[in-house]
Motif scaffolding. Structure first.
Motif, PDB file in Angstrom:
ATOM      1  N   PHE A 153       0.799  -1.198   0.120  1.00 10.36           N
ATOM      2  CA  PHE A 153       0.192  -0.027   0.017  1.00 10.36           C
ATOM      3  C   PHE A 153       0.969   1.164  -0.009  1.00 10.36           C
ATOM      4  O   PHE A 153       0.390   2.412  -0.605  1.00 10.36           O
ATOM      5  CB  PHE A 153      -0.750   0.134   1.092  1.00 10.36           C
ATOM      6  CG  PHE A 153      -1.772   1.288   1.341  1.00 10.36           C
ATOM      7  CD1 PHE A 153      -2.910   1.611   0.512  1.00 10.36           C
ATOM      8  CD2 PHE A 153      -1.240   2.226   2.304  1.00 10.36           C
ATOM      9  CE1 PHE A 153      -3.526   2.778   0.544  1.00 10.36           C
ATOM     10  CE2 PHE A 153      -2.161   3.518   2.371  1.00 10.36           C
ATOM     11  CZ  PHE A 153      -3.030   3.691   1.586  1.00 10.36           C
ATOM     12  N   TYR A 154       1.880   1.165   0.891  1.00 13.92           N
ATOM     13  CA  TYR A 154       2.681   2.431   0.821  1.00 13.92           C
ATOM     14  C   TYR A 154       3.614   2.873  -0.223  1.00 13.92           C
ATOM     15  O   TYR A 154       4.203   3.920  -0.367  1.00 13.92           O
ATOM     16  CB  TYR A 154       3.514   2.545   2.203  1.00 13.92           C
ATOM     17  CG  TYR A 154       2.593   2.790   3.514  1.00 13.92           C
ATOM     18  CD1 TYR A 154       2.303   4.124   3.828  1.00 13.92           C
ATOM     19  CD2 TYR A 154       2.052   1.890   4.340  1.00 13.92           C
ATOM     20  CE1 TYR A 154       1.256   4.549   4.891  1.00 13.92           C
ATOM     21  CE2 TYR A 154       1.336   2.296   5.453  1.00 13.92           C
ATOM     22  CZ  TYR A 154       0.611   3.477   5.623  1.00 13.92           C
ATOM     23  OH  TYR A 154       0.158   3.706   6.760  1.00 13.92           O
ATOM     24  N   GLN A 155       4.178   1.718  -1.010  1.00 14.62           N
ATOM     25  CA  GLN A 155       4.967   1.919  -2.001  1.00 14.62           C
ATOM     26  C   GLN A 155       4.464   2.811  -2.868  1.00 14.62           C
ATOM     27  O   GLN A 155       3.562   2.819  -3.689  1.00 14.62           O
ATOM     28  CB  GLN A 155       5.307   0.551  -2.475  1.00 14.62           C
ATOM     29  CG  GLN A 155       6.385   0.561  -3.736  1.00 14.62           C
ATOM     30  CD  GLN A 155       6.845  -0.628  -4.115  1.00 14.62           C
ATOM     31  OE1 GLN A 155       6.306  -1.946  -3.665  1.00 14.62           O
ATOM     32  NE2 GLN A 155       7.920  -0.692  -4.944  1.00 14.62           N
ATOM     33  N   TRP A 157       3.715   5.931  -2.545  1.00 16.76           N
ATOM     34  CA  TRP A 157       2.502   6.481  -2.260  1.00 16.76           C
ATOM     35  C   TRP A 157       2.164   7.825  -3.159  1.00 16.76           C
ATOM     36  O   TRP A 157       1.371   8.389  -3.277  1.00 16.76           O
ATOM     37  CB  TRP A 157       2.176   6.695  -0.966  1.00 16.76           C
ATOM     38  CG  TRP A 157       3.413   7.318   0.024  1.00 16.76           C
ATOM     39  CD1 TRP A 157       4.495   7.030   0.311  1.00 16.76           C
ATOM     40  CD2 TRP A 157       3.407   8.861  -0.031  1.00 16.76           C
ATOM     41  NE1 TRP A 157       5.172   8.261   1.010  1.00 16.76           N
ATOM     42  CE2 TRP A 157       4.357   9.323   0.510  1.00 16.76           C
ATOM     43  CE3 TRP A 157       2.468  10.062  -0.343  1.00 16.76           C
ATOM     44  CZ2 TRP A 157       4.861  10.630   0.983  1.00 16.76           C
ATOM     45  CZ3 TRP A 157       2.786  11.310  -0.049  1.00 16.76           C
ATOM     46  CH2 TRP A 157       3.955  11.609   0.803  1.00 16.76           C
ATOM     47  N   THR A 160       1.485   7.141  -6.989  1.00 20.18           N
ATOM     48  CA  THR A 160       0.721   6.215  -7.406  1.00 20.18           C
ATOM     49  C   THR A 160      -0.858   6.666  -6.574  1.00 20.18           C
ATOM     50  O   THR A 160      -0.934   6.896  -5.500  1.00 20.18           O
ATOM     51  CB  THR A 160       1.049   4.940  -7.002  1.00 20.18           C
ATOM     52  OG1 THR A 160       2.291   4.510  -7.447  1.00 20.18           O
ATOM     53  CG2 THR A 160      -0.083   3.671  -7.490  1.00 20.18           C
ATOM     54  N   HIS A 162      -4.465   6.710  -4.735  1.00 21.60           N
ATOM     55  CA  HIS A 162      -4.800   5.963  -3.556  1.00 21.60           C
ATOM     56  C   HIS A 162      -5.497   4.587  -3.990  1.00 21.60           C
ATOM     57  O   HIS A 162      -5.394   3.641  -3.444  1.00 21.60           O
ATOM     58  CB  HIS A 162      -5.759   6.770  -2.589  1.00 21.60           C
ATOM     59  CG  HIS A 162      -6.246   5.897  -1.468  1.00 21.60           C
ATOM     60  ND1 HIS A 162      -5.713   5.782  -0.537  1.00 21.60           N
ATOM     61  CD2 HIS A 162      -7.616   5.430  -1.428  1.00 21.60           C
ATOM     62  CE1 HIS A 162      -6.394   5.177   0.490  1.00 21.60           C
ATOM     63  NE2 HIS A 162      -7.586   4.924  -0.071  1.00 21.60           N
ATOM     64  N   ARG A 165      -3.214   1.610  -4.728  1.00 17.89           N
ATOM     65  CA  ARG A 165      -2.537   1.197  -3.703  1.00 17.89           C
ATOM     66  C   ARG A 165      -3.434   0.372  -2.743  1.00 17.89           C
ATOM     67  O   ARG A 165      -3.043  -0.619  -2.024  1.00 17.89           O
ATOM     68  CB  ARG A 165      -2.010   2.350  -3.106  1.00 17.89           C
ATOM     69  CG  ARG A 165      -0.562   2.784  -3.800  1.00 17.89           C
ATOM     70  CD  ARG A 165       0.045   4.036  -2.982  1.00 17.89           C
ATOM     71  NE  ARG A 165      -0.766   5.130  -2.963  1.00 17.89           N
ATOM     72  CZ  ARG A 165      -1.356   5.617  -1.819  1.00 17.89           C
ATOM     73  NH1 ARG A 165      -1.399   5.075  -0.760  1.00 17.89           N
ATOM     74  NH2 ARG A 165      -2.031   6.672  -1.830  1.00 17.89           N
ATOM     75  N   ARG A 168      -3.895  -2.978  -4.373  1.00 12.49           N
ATOM     76  CA  ARG A 168      -2.667  -3.778  -3.912  1.00 12.49           C
ATOM     77  C   ARG A 168      -2.586  -4.237  -2.772  1.00 12.49           C
ATOM     78  O   ARG A 168      -2.300  -5.536  -2.449  1.00 12.49           O
ATOM     79  CB  ARG A 168      -1.320  -2.539  -4.086  1.00 12.49           C
ATOM     80  CG  ARG A 168      -0.706  -2.268  -5.337  1.00 12.49           C
ATOM     81  CD  ARG A 168       0.505  -1.571  -5.148  1.00 12.49           C
ATOM     82  NE  ARG A 168       1.021  -0.854  -6.127  1.00 12.49           N
ATOM     83  CZ  ARG A 168       2.038  -0.125  -5.917  1.00 12.49           C
ATOM     84  NH1 ARG A 168       2.189   0.340  -4.790  1.00 12.49           N
ATOM     85  NH2 ARG A 168       2.278   0.947  -7.027  1.00 12.49           N
TER      86      ARG A 168
END
Length: 561
Positions: A153-155, A157, A160, A162, A165, A168
Motif C-alpha cells: 500500500f505504501y510503496q 505513495w 501512485t 490511492h 494502492r 494492491r
C-alpha cells in the motif's frame, strides 16, 4: 495512473523485493523519533470498571512482556481508535524497539482504510514505520507476510493513486489469507481490505459479499472480537444488505463500550433499517463519549467524532418529527468553533446538519439564505461539503420562485464539480453532480420549464441509484428519488409520484417525508387503503405532530401550480 489490477506474479515480485531484511539491529532513537509517533497515556471513556474494548489477540515474536500492550493496540485499531492505538504501539516500540510488528501497527494506524485517503503527513509516517518493520530481522514468516502486504500500500505513495494502492493491499492480504487460512486476523484484515477496495458503483456488492462470508464464518467462534463486529457493520452498510448486520449492530457497543466509534457504528445499520429509537440511543451515547474523550485528552475544542455522531442524531430526530430536538443539535453545532482534528467529517457535519433541518422541514426562506458555518474550516478544501450549502440554497430559492438566484447557486455547484473532476475524486464528483442536476431541475421548474426539469431530475435519480452513500453520512441530504416524487406530485401526477415514493422507501425505510408524500400521493390517486396504511405508519413513527410552520411549509410545496 489508471487503476489496473496487478497480477499475482507481479505482486509477489513487488512484495518480495520490498521486504529484504538487511539487519537485525534495532532502529536508532533518531530513526524512531523521525516517525513522529503519537505518545502519551491512553484516553478512553466508558464503563467505570476499566477499559472495555473487546478481545483481540495476535501472537508476535516480540518479547512476551510486550504482548498485552500489542493486543490492546490491536483491539483499539479494530475499532478505528487510531490515535490511541498508535500511542500503545509507540509504547511497545519504546520498550522493544526491535519489535517489527509494532511498526506495522503504526503504519496501519496511518492508513484507516474506510475513511478518506490518508494525508501526505500520514502517508509519510506510515511509509517510515513500515520501512523500519521491513528492515528488522527476526520476524516470523507470518509477520513478514503482514508487513509485505502493508508495504504494497505504501510503496510509491507519492506517485501512485490511492485506489491503485488500496487494490494492491487487497491482493496482498488475499495472499496472506491464502497462506494462513486458520489465522483469523489475516481473514479480518483481508475482509477489511476487500471493503476498502470495493467499487462504490458496483451494485452487485461482489467484494462486500465476499468479506461478509469471511466475517460470518469467524463470528460464532469469537463473538466478542471488535473487528468482526465492526467490519460486519461496514460490510453490510447498504440497503440491500443491512439486515444481515443487525445482530452485530446490536452487540458491538456492548462489546467495546470504551470506544466512542463502537458506540456510534451500530447506528449505520439502524439508519439503513429506519430504526430511529436505536439510532438515537446509539448516537447520544457516542456523542457523550466523544465529549468525554475531548475533555480527558485535553483536545483544543471538540473531537471530530462528536460532530459525526451529531449528524446521525439530527437525521434520526428529523425522521421522528422531533424538530425541537433536531433544532437543538443545530444550535449546539453553532457554538462549536474549535474541532480537533479538522477534517472531512467535520466539514460534512457543519454543512449537512443545518441543511437537513431546513430541507426536511421545507423551510425554503431559511434554505435560500443558509450561511456557511463560521468554524475552523477552509471551505475551499472541501468542495463536496461546500456543495451541500449551494444545493440547499438553490432548492430554497427555486421554491421561492427566484430562479435567477438559484442559477447562481447552480453555477457554484458546477464549479465545485469541475474542481473534484480536476482532483480525480470520482466519488465526490458524482455526489456533487447529483446535487447539481437536482438543483438545476428545480430551477428549471421555477422557470416554467417542466419537461426539462423532470428530465434533469430523472438524470439525478438514475445517477444516485448507481452510487452508494459515503460512510461519513447517514444518508443523502435529500434523496434524489424522493425529490423526483415531490416534483411529480407538484405537477399533479400522484400515481407516478406514489411509485417514486414507494421505490425510495425501499432504500430509505421510515423516512418521514417519504411516508408523508406517499400518503398524500395515495390519497390523491384514490388508493384510500394504501393512504390509510401510510398514515398509520406516520402516527407510529412520529406520534407528536410537527410544528405547524413545518407542516404548512411541507404541504405548500405540493400546492404550487
Amino acid at each position: 495512473m489508471k487503476p489496473v489490477l496487478l497480477s499475482v506474479l507481479a505482486l509477489s515480485g513487488l512484495l518480495s523485493t520490498s521486504c529484504r531484511q538487511t539487519t537485525s539491529q534495532a532502529p536508532s532513537q533518531a530513526e524512531i523519533n523521525a516517525i513522529g509517533l503519537k505518545r502519551g497515556s491512553i484516553t478512553m471513556c466508558g464503563p467505570a470498571q476499566g477499559q472495555k474494548l473487546g478481545t483481540a489477540s495476535f501472537g508476535t515474536s516480540c518479547p512476551a512482556a510486550a504482548q498485552p500492550d500489542f493486543n490492546l493496540a490491536l483491539s483499539l485499531l479494530h475499532s478505528f481508535e487510531y490515535d490511541e492505538a498508535e500511542k500503545v504501539f509507540a509504547r511497545v516500540i519504546a520498550r522493544e524497539p526491535g519489535c517489527a510488528m509494532a511498526y506495522w501497527g503504526v503504519a496501519m494506524c496511518s492508513y484507516h482504510p474506510l475513511w478518506t485517503p490518508p494525508s501526505p503527513a500520514e502517508l509519510t509516517k506510515g511509509a517510515k514505520a513500515i520501512a523500519l518493520a521491513q528492515r528488522l530481522a527476526g520476524k516470523t514468516n507470518r509477520e513478514a507476510a503482514y508487513i509485505r502486504a502493508l508495504a504494497a500500500f505504501y510503496q510509491d505513495w507519492n506517485r501512485t493513486e490511492h485506489k491503485v494502492r488500496a487494490l494492491r493491499f487487497e491482493q496482498a492480504m488475499a495472499a496472506v489469507h491464502a497462506q494462513y487460512p486458520q489465522d483469523s486476523e489475516a481473514t479480518l484484515f483481508y475482509a477489511l481490505a476487500l471493503d476498502a477496495a470495493a467499487d462504490p458503483a458496483d451494485k452487485t456488492f461482489v467484494k462486500q459479499k465476499k468479506a461478509g462470508f469471511l466475517l460470518q464464518a469467524l463470528y460464532p467462534g469469537q463473538p466478542h472480537h471488535p473487528g468482526i463486529l465492526h467490519y460486519l457493520i461496514h460490510t453490510y452498510d447498504y440497503p440491500e444488505l443491512a439486515r444481515l448486520a443487525l445482530p452485530a449492530a446490536r452487540q458491538y457497543a456492548s462489546v467495546a463500550p470504551s470506544s466512542a466509534h463502537a458506540l456510534h457504528m451500530p447506528s449505520h445499520i439502524f439508519t439503513r433499517l429506519g430504526l430511529w429509537d436505536e439510532c438515537i440511543a446509539s448516537n447520544r451515547a457516542a456523542t457523550e463519549s466523544a465529549r468525554c474523550y475531548a475533555a480527558s485528552a485535553g483536545l483544543p475544542g471538540h473531537w471530530d467524532e462528536e460532530l459525526h455522531g451529531l449528524d446521525y442524531l439530527t437525521y434520526a430526530y428529523l425522521q421522528q418529527g422531533q424538530n425541537q430536538l433536531a433544532r437543538a443539535q443545530w444550535q449546539y453545532l453553532d457554538t462549536i468553533r474549535r474541532v480537533s482534528p479538522v477534517n472531512f467529517k467535520v466539514a460534512y457535519a457543519y454543512a449537512a446538519i443545518p441543511a437537513r433541518y431546513v430541507l426536511e422541514n421545507r423551510l425554503w426562506q431559511q434554505a435560500a439564505h443558509l450561511p456557511r458555518h463560521p468554524g475552523p474550516l477552509d471551505w475551499q478544501q472541501y468542495p463536496w461539503q461546500a456543495g451541500i450549502i449551494h444545493f440547499t440554497r438553490a432548492l430554497g430559492q427555486a421554491h421561492l420562485g427566484q430562479p435567477d438566484s438559484a442559477r447562481r447557486e447552480v453555477a457554484a455547484l458546477r464549479g465545485l464539480h469541475s474542481e473534484l473532476v480536476r482532483q480525480k475524486d470520482a466519488y465526490k464528483a458524482t455526489q456533487v453532480r447529483i446535487q447539481l442536476l437536482a438543483a438545476e431541475a428545480w430551477t428549471l421548474l421555477a422557470e416554467g420549464k417542466a419537461a426539462a426539469a423532470e428530465q434533469r431530475m430523472r438524470q439525478a435519480t438514475d445517477l444516485e441509484d448507481h452510487t452508494e452513500k459515503h460512510p461519513v453520512t447517514p444518508g443523502e441530504v435529500l434523496p434524489a428519488r424522493e425529490l423526483l416524487a415531490d416534483m411529480l406530485l407538484q405537477r399533479h401526477r400522484p400515481q407516478e409520484a406514489l411509485a417514486a415514493y414507494e421505490a425510495n422507501l425501499i432504500k430509505h425505510p421510515n423516512r418521514l417525508n417519504g411516508l408523508r408524500g406517499a400518503a398524500t400521493a395515495a390519497a390523491q390517486s384514490g388508493e384510500t387503503a394504501k393512504a390509510a396504511r401510510y398514515r398509520k405508519q406516520l402516527r407510529k413513527l412520529a406520534p407528536v405532530a410537527p410544528n405547524p410552520e413545518a407542516a404548512a411549509a411541507h404541504l405548500s410545496s405540493y400546492r404550487r401550480p
